[in-house]
Design an enzyme around this catalytic site. Structure first.
Site, PDB file in Angstrom:
ATOM      1  N   ASP A   1      33.820  53.167  88.740  1.00 24.11           N
ATOM      2  CA  ASP A   1      32.779  53.558  87.789  1.00 24.11           C
ATOM      3  C   ASP A   1      31.892  54.525  88.548  1.00 24.11           C
ATOM      4  O   ASP A   1      31.155  54.119  89.445  1.00 24.11           O
ATOM      5  CB  ASP A   1      32.012  52.302  87.347  1.00 24.11           C
ATOM      6  CG  ASP A   1      30.855  52.634  86.417  1.00 24.11           C
ATOM      7  OD1 ASP A   1      30.483  53.830  86.328  1.00 24.11           O
ATOM      8  OD2 ASP A   1      30.319  51.706  85.791  1.00 24.11           O
TER       9      ASP A   1
ATOM     10  N   TYR B   1      24.792  42.496  93.654  1.00 22.35           N
ATOM     11  CA  TYR B   1      25.447  43.125  92.505  1.00 22.35           C
ATOM     12  C   TYR B   1      25.224  44.630  92.528  1.00 22.35           C
ATOM     13  O   TYR B   1      24.109  45.099  92.525  1.00 22.35           O
ATOM     14  CB  TYR B   1      24.905  42.544  91.198  1.00 22.35           C
ATOM     15  CG  TYR B   1      25.435  43.284  90.008  1.00 22.35           C
ATOM     16  CD1 TYR B   1      26.796  43.277  89.742  1.00 22.35           C
ATOM     17  CD2 TYR B   1      24.602  44.014  89.183  1.00 22.35           C
ATOM     18  CE1 TYR B   1      27.306  43.975  88.665  1.00 22.35           C
ATOM     19  CE2 TYR B   1      25.100  44.709  88.106  1.00 22.35           C
ATOM     20  CZ  TYR B   1      26.459  44.689  87.847  1.00 22.35           C
ATOM     21  OH  TYR B   1      26.956  45.386  86.789  1.00 22.35           O
TER      22      TYR B   1
ATOM     23  N   LYS C   1      30.399  46.673  88.352  1.00 21.15           N
ATOM     24  CA  LYS C   1      31.430  45.791  87.858  1.00 21.15           C
ATOM     25  C   LYS C   1      32.720  45.933  88.637  1.00 21.15           C
ATOM     26  O   LYS C   1      32.990  46.978  89.220  1.00 21.15           O
ATOM     27  CB  LYS C   1      31.719  46.149  86.420  1.00 21.15           C
ATOM     28  CG  LYS C   1      30.741  45.587  85.479  1.00 21.15           C
ATOM     29  CD  LYS C   1      30.687  44.090  85.622  1.00 21.15           C
ATOM     30  CE  LYS C   1      30.598  43.494  84.273  1.00 21.15           C
ATOM     31  NZ  LYS C   1      29.530  44.228  83.612  1.00 21.15           N
TER      32      LYS C   1
HETATM   33  C1  F6R Z   1      27.824  47.346  83.324  1.00 22.36           C
HETATM   34  C2  F6R Z   1      27.560  46.394  82.279  1.00 22.36           C
HETATM   35  C3  F6R Z   1      26.317  46.516  81.475  1.00 22.36           C
HETATM   36  C4  F6R Z   1      25.063  46.522  82.313  1.00 22.36           C
HETATM   37  C5  F6R Z   1      23.832  46.548  81.395  1.00 22.36           C
HETATM   38  C6  F6R Z   1      22.538  46.665  82.179  1.00 22.36           C
HETATM   39  O1  F6R Z   1      29.177  47.477  83.586  1.00 22.36           O
HETATM   40  O2  F6R Z   1      28.324  45.524  82.059  1.00 22.36           O
HETATM   41  O3  F6R Z   1      26.295  45.468  80.537  1.00 22.36           O
HETATM   42  O4  F6R Z   1      25.031  45.428  83.172  1.00 22.36           O
HETATM   43  O5  F6R Z   1      23.895  47.661  80.539  1.00 22.36           O
HETATM   44  O6  F6R Z   1      22.630  47.765  83.001  1.00 22.36           O
HETATM   45  P1  F6R Z   1      21.431  48.293  83.932  1.00 22.36           P
HETATM   46  O7  F6R Z   1      21.041  47.145  84.821  1.00 22.36           O
HETATM   47  O8  F6R Z   1      22.080  49.414  84.675  1.00 22.36           O
HETATM   48  O9  F6R Z   1      20.332  48.720  83.021  1.00 22.36           O
HETATM   49 MG    MG Z   2      28.839  51.274  84.598  1.00 23.22          MG
HETATM   50 MG    MG Z   3      32.927  49.385  83.804  1.00 29.26          MG
END
Ligand code: F6R
Ligand code: MG
Ligand code: MG
Length: 362
Positions: free
Chosen positions: A12, A228, A231
């Protein structure tokens, strides 16, 4: 003929919009770079795809698994694409590149990678799976069904070339140790482990002769980085037909939209939805988690394809089922079992909350 290696390397490197998909210019950039490497002869062939916000590089070459040259090439492409992602201010640009410099092998540096090497058969059908908003444990159940469950794979019962069963290589991601278990002999032990799909992950499957049948990516980004950072959306490669499960037996487990971990903030269970590449753009609550299947005939190393295997009406019911399960499970809101247990969530405020409430616990 030399053996051929297929490497599926993914990262990613920035989402469009949010974490939902991939900007077309990023895909074009990766293709242009790989075209040059193909001309130079480093790789035999390639295909570039995406599942959600993950860039998938599917490569064939003669350099074997864990080749520094191939891994560095993929790393450099991810870095170039990240530069473009930063220019476009795509979301989370470079989120899976954990280091500033390449250190010899892409494993442990953020990107995910599944690889296998084999001598091409008279005809070599292969399916590459890629998923978004889930983790490598998501492959445990379908792999078990494909290679060990006669209710899924009738070939195990009636095809003499499959009747002997398969060897399952299981990785304990916490201990970083593997154990090889045989099917059908050890299936109860096998299920005892791989039923805990956030702890034990199927890494590879072999014929009893030792020939490779399936390989998965097993990098857990959150564990590797100790925090973290993105993903670990997984990929896997499966060889099909003539002694391996038929294409239809490999695809059959996805007719059930089973539950996988990793939806919204990597902290929720959700239904796994098999989709075409065109529909691999998770939006609702950043999901539901998606899986695509790209079919190829590998011919003298060339990737003939892909056929978009889930672009098929016979998966309509699985998609409907996924939407129904999504509706049901979403109503649990912040409660388990929609939300993952405390130990598996990728986002948590628990330490701060406990600290704040310290004096109020009586
Ligand atoms: C990323 C994912 C999303 C993020 C969510 C919050 O692969 O699964 O669900 O975890 O959009 O993202 P942030 O923390 O970047 O605002
Ligand atoms: Mg992402
Ligand atoms: Mg992804």
């Amino acid at each position: 003929m030399d053996k051929i290696t297929i490497s599926v390397i993914k990262a990613d490197i920035g989402g469009y919009v949010g974490h939902s998909s991939m900007h077309p210019n990023i895909l074009t950039k990766a293709m242009q770079s790989l075209d040059k490497h193909k001309d130079k002869g480093t790789i035999v062939d390639f295909h570039v795809s995406h599942c959600g916000d993950d860039l998938e590089l599917i490569l064939t070459h003669r350099l074997g698994e864990e080749s520094g040259e191939i891994h560095k090439m993929a790393w450099d492409i991810f870095v170039e694409c990240t530069e473009l992602a930063k220019k476009l201010k795509l979301y989370g640009a470079g989120q899976d590149l954990l280091s500033d410099a390449f250190s010899g092998n892409i494993k442990g540096m953020g990107p995910g990678c599944a690889e296998m090497t084999f001598e091409e058969r008279r005809s070599e059908p292969v399916i590459v799976f890629a998923a978004d908003k889930t983790s490598p444990g998501a492959w445990n159940m379908p792999l078990y069904k494909m290679f060990a469950d006669p209710f899924n794979t009738i070939g195990l019962v009636i095809d003499p070339s499959m009747h002997g069963g398969f060897i399952f290589d299981v990785l304990d991601i916490f201990e970083n140790k593997t154990v090889k278990l045989n099917s059908p002999e050890d299936i109860y032990d096998l299920l005892c482990l791989i039923g805990a799909s956030e702890h034990y992950i199927l890494k590879g499957i072999y014929k009893k002769s030792g020939e490779i049948a399936a390989a998965t990516s097993t990098q857990k980004v959150n564990l590797m980085a100790g925090r973290y950072v993105g993903k670990d959306d997984p990929v896997m490669i499966i060889r099909c037909q003539s002694g391996f499960p038929a294409v239809g037996e490999v695809l059959e487990p996805f007719a059930l939209s089973y539950l996988v971990a990793g939806w919204m903030r990597g902290s929720h269970w959700g239904p796994f939805m098999p989709v075409s590449v065109d529909d691999a753009n998770p939006t609702r609550f950043d999901g539901p988690p998606r899986v695509i299947a790209l079919g190829f005939q590998i011919t003298n190393g060339t990737l003939i394809g892909p056929r978009d295997m889930f672009a098929d009406v016979s998966y309509d019911l699985a998609r409907k089922q996924a939407n129904e399960i999504a509706n049901y499970i979403r109503r649990h809101g912040p409660f388990e079992p929609h939300r993952l247990p405390l130990s598996d969530m990728e986002y948590t405020t628990l330490p701060q909350v406990l600290e704040k409430l310290k004096g109020r616990f009586k």
